[in-house]
Design a protein around this motif. Structure first.
Motif, mmCIF file in Angstrom:
data_model
loop_
_atom_site.group_PDB
_atom_site.id
_atom_site.type_symbol
_atom_site.label_atom_id
_atom_site.label_comp_id
_atom_site.label_asym_id
_atom_site.label_seq_id
_atom_site.Cartn_x
_atom_site.Cartn_y
_atom_site.Cartn_z
ATOM 1 N N LEU A 126 4.572 44.989 0.273
ATOM 2 C CA LEU A 126 5.406 45.068 -0.923
ATOM 3 C C LEU A 126 5.848 46.328 -1.106
ATOM 4 C CD1 LEU A 126 6.402 42.392 -2.246
ATOM 5 C CD2 LEU A 126 4.946 42.568 -3.988
ATOM 6 N N GLU A 160 2.188 33.215 -3.616
ATOM 7 C CA GLU A 160 2.539 34.410 -3.815
ATOM 8 C C GLU A 160 2.230 35.413 -2.434
ATOM 9 O OE1 GLU A 160 2.538 34.819 -8.766
ATOM 10 O OE2 GLU A 160 0.530 35.672 -7.326
ATOM 11 N N LEU A 212 7.975 41.133 -6.440
ATOM 12 C CA LEU A 212 7.946 40.251 -5.422
ATOM 13 C C LEU A 212 9.337 39.503 -5.070
ATOM 14 C CD1 LEU A 212 6.615 38.526 -3.340
ATOM 15 C CD2 LEU A 212 5.877 37.095 -5.155
#
Length: 581
Positions: free
Chosen positions: A103, A490, A557
């Motif tokens: 990420l 997630e 995210l």
């Protein structure tokens, strides 16, 4: 960052350690070792076939090698678990910090994430569309234009130095037919009744050409023999048709770097030069071809021609380059054109042909192999047909009547973004149904809408977050505490983001831009799923009241999803939607 490449390197390092320890022999081939997502996500985050690749050369059972590799890999902090499975696969689970690193990689380099040095700056020529300059681009040309342009963008993203090229087929008999058709419109501009004989182009798109001829030449070409008016009419008609084609392509967002003319090859010695190059290689000879398949012997008239020995380079039959009357065949300028491309220093040539050019593939590959001694590879991709539909019913077309559906018609009906994405929802060699009703549907069944909606949703979340005072810039969000992202939904999205660099390289190697569209649909599906789960589970909502750190992690995210969707759409030549209307 390419996580799959990084873990593959880790696996290779473990193999090397086993070799140094004497557990594996030296000289084992490792090129076939892969690290991929497992078919069943329940088996882990990644799987490698290393043990099965090494087993034969090592003389050991694959599961024994897998167990030894697993022991080595578990010592690395990135590996949470490594378990042999099946005949010798090795399933890997990665530590949470690895996903947080993915990420951050997206957010720290939004424009660079997923880019590759696969091409290593090598030069590639992508030649596509190359429609005869006898009218506007058709819907079939649209598919080739979208594929070629997206492929060029994909290769540039993967590290190639790309040139987009259009070959103007302005040297054959079809441009003389164009001139005769335009002349009838010229007569029409003078109030005379046009005589659109069988075989001429009847489309109204030639009416402006007739008027332009009148404006330039007045009535000076009337009642002149064809030998006097053919050349000037042809020149102006080609000029105006190419201007129309350029405008058609621009409406679709396609711009070429180079336009090459077939006519420029004639009378310049360039065809002769290419043929002499082949003759020097012993590949040109005088001979008589066998009757073509399906012809009865009495229907075949043998005649001596100048032939290219293309069978020496994989073709089925040798090909004529000069007719018995001394004129060049249609193949001769193609030889010269490809010879010219090989002389311009490209490391790879790619031709995008229509489905009706399947018979050209072997001869073109043969001539490029002959001219370069195999030094310059050429890849040829055939575009299958597009079937236009309206609510499931075929849209009728007739080029003979001049009422065929053009590229511009499609763009004006649905817009360039919808047209481009839809054209890439099938592999190039598979037929494509383009339904004007379905491509406008706002549903999951419409990939264009589904991906655009995901990006618009992400942008909406980011705007709301900014209104609460959160700095949504990727560089700022890269510093968020990403350990707050722990739910499987997630992590699942981060896994998908981790696949992006690998997917880019796979698509580039295979010359398959449709893979980008498929990937974006899957990423959009993951994001929509997380959004919907948030309706039932407040803990999965992106904005968490009274929990600033958790909110920042979730917004990070969302931003990463927006970055990758935007990047993928950029390769496809599609503008990301900021909001859905």
């Amino acid at each position: 960052m390419n996580l799959f490449s990084d873990i593959r390197t880790l696996v290779l390092d473990a193999v090397g350690a086993l070799v140094r320890d004497g557990a594996l022999p030296e000289g084992l081939g490792t090129d076939a070792i892969t690290v991929e997502p497992p078919r069943d996500p329940g088996h882990g985050d990644m799987a490698t076939n290393a043990a099965m690749v090494l087993a034969r050369g090592a003389g050991r059972a694959p599961r024994d090698i897998a167990a030894a590799l697993a022991e080595r890999l578990r010592a690395d902090p990135r590996i949470a678990s490594a378990e042999p499975a099946g005949p010798g696969f090795l399933n890997l689970r990665l530590a949470p910090a690895v996903w947080q690193g993915v990420l951050r990689a997206v957010l720290e380099d939004p424009s660079g994430y997923g880019r590759s040095d696969l091409g290593q700056g090598r030069r590639v020529n992508v030649e596509f569309v190359s429609a005869n300059p006898t009218g506007p681009c058709s819907v079939g040309h649209a598919r080739g234009a979208v594929f070629g342009d997206a492929l060029a963008s994909l290769l540039a993203f993967a590290g190639w130095d790309v040139t987009r090229e259009y070959y103007i087929n302005d040297g054959g008999a079809q441009v003389d037919v164009l001139a005769r058709s335009a002349y009838e419109r010229y007569r029409e501009a003078h109030g005379l009744s046009p005589e659109i004989a069988e075989g001429l182009y009847p489309g109204d798109y030639l009416v402006p050409v007739g008027q332009a001829l009148k404006d330039r030449y007045g009535d000076s070409l009337l009642d002149r023999p064809e030998s006097e008016w053919l050349a000037p009419v042809r020149d102006l008609a080609i000029e105006m048709m190419m201007a129309m084609i350029r405008e058609d392509l621009a409406a679709l967002g396609v711009r070429m770097d180079v336009y090459s003319s077939e006519r420029a090859l004639y009378g310049t010695g360039r065809i002769e030069q290419a043929i002499e190059r082949l003759r020097a290689l012993g590949l040109i000879y005088e001979g008589v071809l066998e009757p073509p398949k399906g012809k009865l012997p009495e229907d075949w008239e043998p005649r001596e021609q100048t032939l290219f020995r293309s069978t020496a380079h994989g073709d089925d039959v040798d090909r004529p380059v000069r007719k018995s009357d001394g004129s060049w065949t249609y193949f001769a300028p193609d030889i010269a054109y490809h010879y010219d491309k090989t002389q311009r220093g490209f490391d790879l040539l790619i031709d995008v042909f229509g489905a009706d050019h399947g018979g050209y593939v072997k001869r073109i590959k043969a001539v490029v192999a002959a001219l370069t001694g195999g030094r310059v590879p050429i890849e040829i991709r055939l575009m299958q047909l597009v079937k236009l539909m309206e609510a499931g019913e075929p849209v009728k077309m007739s080029k003979r009547r001049g009422t065929f559906v053009t590229l511009r018609d499609v763009v004006e009906e649905v817009g360039p973004d919808v047209a481009r994405f839809t054209m890439l929802t099938r592999k190039n060699d598979a037929p494509l149904d383009f339904d004007f009703v379905k491509v406008r549907e706002q549903s999951r069944d419409n990939p264009v809408f589904y991906v655009q909606y995901a990006h618009a949703r992400a942008r909406s979340v980011l705007r709301k977050a900014a209104e609460t005072g959160i700095d949504t810039a990727p560089s700022s969000l890269a510093g968020a505490d990403l350990s707050h992202l722990g739910h499987e939904a997630e992590i699942g999205i981060i896994r998908r983001l981790a696949e992006w660099p690998r997917l880019v390289e796979i698509a580039a190697r295979g010359l398959e831009p449709h893979r980008i569209a498929f990937y974006l649909y899957d990423l959009a599906s993951d994001f929509h799923s997380l959004w919907n789960r948030g309706n039932d589970d407040p803990a999965l909502r992106f904005l968490q009241e009274g929990a600033a750190d958790t909110t920042r992690a979730k917004i990070a995210l969302v931003q990463a999803v927006a970055v990758v969707i935007s990047s993928g759409l950029g390769i496809l030549g599609v503008t990301p939607a900021e909001e859905m209307r």
